[in-house]
Design a protein around this motif. Structure first.
Motif, PDB file in Angstrom:
ATOM      1  N   ASP A  57      76.596  23.557  40.509  1.00 53.74           N
ATOM      2  CA  ASP A  57      76.150  23.461  41.897  1.00 53.74           C
ATOM      3  C   ASP A  57      74.976  24.383  42.186  1.00 53.74           C
ATOM      4  O   ASP A  57      74.054  24.019  42.926  1.00 53.74           O
ATOM      5  CB  ASP A  57      77.310  23.788  42.846  1.00 53.74           C
ATOM      6  CG  ASP A  57      78.332  22.659  42.932  1.00 53.74           C
ATOM      7  OD1 ASP A  57      77.972  21.524  42.537  1.00 53.74           O
ATOM      8  OD2 ASP A  57      79.456  22.908  43.376  1.00 53.74           O
ATOM      9  N   VAL A  58      74.988  25.578  41.617  1.00 45.90           N
ATOM     10  CA  VAL A  58      73.902  26.531  41.871  1.00 45.90           C
ATOM     11  C   VAL A  58      72.585  26.011  41.304  1.00 45.90           C
ATOM     12  O   VAL A  58      71.536  26.063  41.961  1.00 45.90           O
ATOM     13  CB  VAL A  58      74.238  27.915  41.280  1.00 45.90           C
ATOM     14  CG1 VAL A  58      73.051  28.861  41.415  1.00 45.90           C
ATOM     15  CG2 VAL A  58      75.462  28.504  41.975  1.00 45.90           C
ATOM     16  N   GLY A  59      72.631  25.482  40.092  1.00 45.80           N
ATOM     17  CA  GLY A  59      71.415  24.943  39.482  1.00 45.80           C
ATOM     18  C   GLY A  59      70.880  23.754  40.233  1.00 45.80           C
ATOM     19  O   GLY A  59      69.664  23.634  40.460  1.00 45.80           O
ATOM     20  N   ARG A  60      71.761  22.840  40.655  1.00 42.51           N
ATOM     21  CA  ARG A  60      71.325  21.672  41.413  1.00 42.51           C
ATOM     22  C   ARG A  60      70.735  22.083  42.757  1.00 42.51           C
ATOM     23  O   ARG A  60      69.736  21.519  43.209  1.00 42.51           O
ATOM     24  CB  ARG A  60      72.493  20.702  41.600  1.00 42.51           C
ATOM     25  CG  ARG A  60      72.889  19.975  40.329  1.00 42.51           C
ATOM     26  CD  ARG A  60      73.834  18.828  40.637  1.00 42.51           C
ATOM     27  NE  ARG A  60      75.123  19.305  41.142  1.00 42.51           N
ATOM     28  CZ  ARG A  60      76.152  19.622  40.356  1.00 42.51           C
ATOM     29  NH1 ARG A  60      76.035  19.517  39.040  1.00 42.51           N
ATOM     30  NH2 ARG A  60      77.298  20.024  40.882  1.00 42.51           N
ATOM     31  N   HIS A  66      67.946  22.205  52.497  1.00 42.52           N
ATOM     32  CA  HIS A  66      68.533  21.139  51.682  1.00 42.52           C
ATOM     33  C   HIS A  66      69.575  21.630  50.683  1.00 42.52           C
ATOM     34  O   HIS A  66      70.024  20.853  49.835  1.00 42.52           O
ATOM     35  CB  HIS A  66      67.415  20.390  50.928  1.00 42.52           C
ATOM     36  CG  HIS A  66      66.645  19.454  51.819  1.00 42.52           C
ATOM     37  ND1 HIS A  66      65.598  19.875  52.599  1.00 42.52           N
ATOM     38  CD2 HIS A  66      66.788  18.131  52.055  1.00 42.52           C
ATOM     39  CE1 HIS A  66      65.121  18.842  53.274  1.00 42.52           C
ATOM     40  NE2 HIS A  66      65.822  17.781  52.970  1.00 42.52           N
ATOM     41  N   ILE A  67      69.987  22.885  50.776  1.00 47.23           N
ATOM     42  CA  ILE A  67      71.005  23.374  49.847  1.00 47.23           C
ATOM     43  C   ILE A  67      72.319  22.628  50.039  1.00 47.23           C
ATOM     44  O   ILE A  67      72.907  22.106  49.079  1.00 47.23           O
ATOM     45  CB  ILE A  67      71.217  24.894  50.030  1.00 47.23           C
ATOM     46  CG1 ILE A  67      69.989  25.653  49.521  1.00 47.23           C
ATOM     47  CG2 ILE A  67      72.468  25.342  49.270  1.00 47.23           C
ATOM     48  CD1 ILE A  67      70.071  27.152  49.729  1.00 47.23           C
ATOM     49  N   VAL A  68      72.812  22.563  51.266  1.00 48.51           N
ATOM     50  CA  VAL A  68      74.101  21.897  51.516  1.00 48.51           C
ATOM     51  C   VAL A  68      74.057  20.415  51.142  1.00 48.51           C
ATOM     52  O   VAL A  68      74.953  19.930  50.437  1.00 48.51           O
ATOM     53  CB  VAL A  68      74.527  22.094  52.982  1.00 48.51           C
ATOM     54  CG1 VAL A  68      75.768  21.259  53.292  1.00 48.51           C
ATOM     55  CG2 VAL A  68      74.810  23.568  53.254  1.00 48.51           C
ATOM     56  N   PRO A  69      73.033  19.636  51.568  1.00 52.53           N
ATOM     57  CA  PRO A  69      73.015  18.215  51.187  1.00 52.53           C
ATOM     58  C   PRO A  69      72.910  17.966  49.692  1.00 52.53           C
ATOM     59  O   PRO A  69      73.290  16.890  49.217  1.00 52.53           O
ATOM     60  CB  PRO A  69      71.763  17.677  51.899  1.00 52.53           C
ATOM     61  CG  PRO A  69      71.524  18.620  53.025  1.00 52.53           C
ATOM     62  CD  PRO A  69      71.959  19.953  52.519  1.00 52.53           C
ATOM     63  N   SER A  70      72.398  18.946  48.927  1.00 53.79           N
ATOM     64  CA  SER A  70      72.200  18.725  47.490  1.00 53.79           C
ATOM     65  C   SER A  70      73.487  18.787  46.683  1.00 53.79           C
ATOM     66  O   SER A  70      73.532  18.317  45.543  1.00 53.79           O
ATOM     67  CB  SER A  70      71.221  19.774  46.933  1.00 53.79           C
ATOM     68  OG  SER A  70      71.842  21.058  46.866  1.00 53.79           O
TER      69      SER A  70
END
Length: 240
Positions: free
Chosen positions: A189-192, A166-170
């Motif tokens: 972006d990294v935190g999210r 789910h990294i890319v969709p987040s």
């Protein structure tokens, strides 16, 4: 009369060792995540259906049976009952969430905006066949079977991979959902992405537990489908 001959069940043929199948499955999922998440998003639904089928073939080649994958017929009825319970729980939680002003904004997701046809396509086609089918076959069926070992080992490894999936969709979530954007706007972006991995890791454990309770993959399929599709429906009614 001579005694009846005992029925002998032939052993399953294992062409590949399970560790090879696990590596191949993870590589296929990584490639899929990049291809449909970044390069060819318009082809996400048909490609993910194909990948789900390929994963089942891979699992069978590695010697996994339908019961190992949660797709045997023996527990289907029980799985449907538990899946119905999961759907009811999700529906009640969403109704309460929409009714309370403090949580209503969490449902205001701009990705659900559009026509009735677009909403129905998302709830009845894109989510069932472009999200739930592959994710449940992969992360609650094939990967736990290939990992092997005890339930916790299978669950933790598959759920960790589910979180990473789910990294890319987040990355665009805070822009689509005002509540998420207000909460995580300063995280970057990294935190999210890190929070998305943690949250979906926990969700993966819960879905694995639903499979264990129901005894069949249909249970987490229904729980997952209710969570995503009902979420789209509720969001559409709020923002349209």
């Amino acid at each position: 009369m001579p005694p009846a001959a005992a029925t002998i069940t032939p052993p399953r043929v294992r062409v590949l060792p399970r560790w090879c199948g696990l590596v191949a499955a993870v590589a296929l999922l990584v490639a899929t995540n990049v291809l449909v998440g970044v390069v060819w998003p318009a082809w996400a639904v048909p490609w993910k259906v194909v990948v789900a089928a390929l994963l089942l073939v891979l699992a069978r080649v590695c010697g996994l049976g339908w019961d190992d994958l949660g797709l045997g017929r023996r527990h289907l009825g029980r799985g449907l009952v538990h899946g119905g319970i999961a759907v009811a729980i999700v529906a009640v939680v969403y109704l309460v969430g929409v009714a309370l002003p403090a949580t209503r904004t969490a449902f205001e997701d701009t990705r659900a905006a559009g026509t009735v046809g677009a909403m129905l396509y998302a709830a009845l086609v894109r989510i069932p066949f472009g999200t739930v089918l592959l994710e449940e076959i992969a992360f609650r069926g094939v990967l736990p079977g290939l990992v092997g070992g005890g339930w916790w080992r299978r669950t933790l490894v598959a759920s960790a991979l589910f979180g990473l999936w789910h990294i890319v969709p987040s990355l665009g979530l805070s822009r689509a959902n005002a509540a998420v954007g207000d909460t995580l706007g300063g995280w970057g972006d990294v935190g999210r992405a890190a929070l998305a991995v943690i949250a979906t890791f926990g969700a993966g454990i819960l879905l694995c537990a639903w499979r264990r309770w129901g005894g069949h993959l249909v249970t987490p399929v229904l729980a997952h489908l209710a969570t995503n599709s009902l979420g789209v429906v509720f969001a559409w009614f709020l923002i349209s």
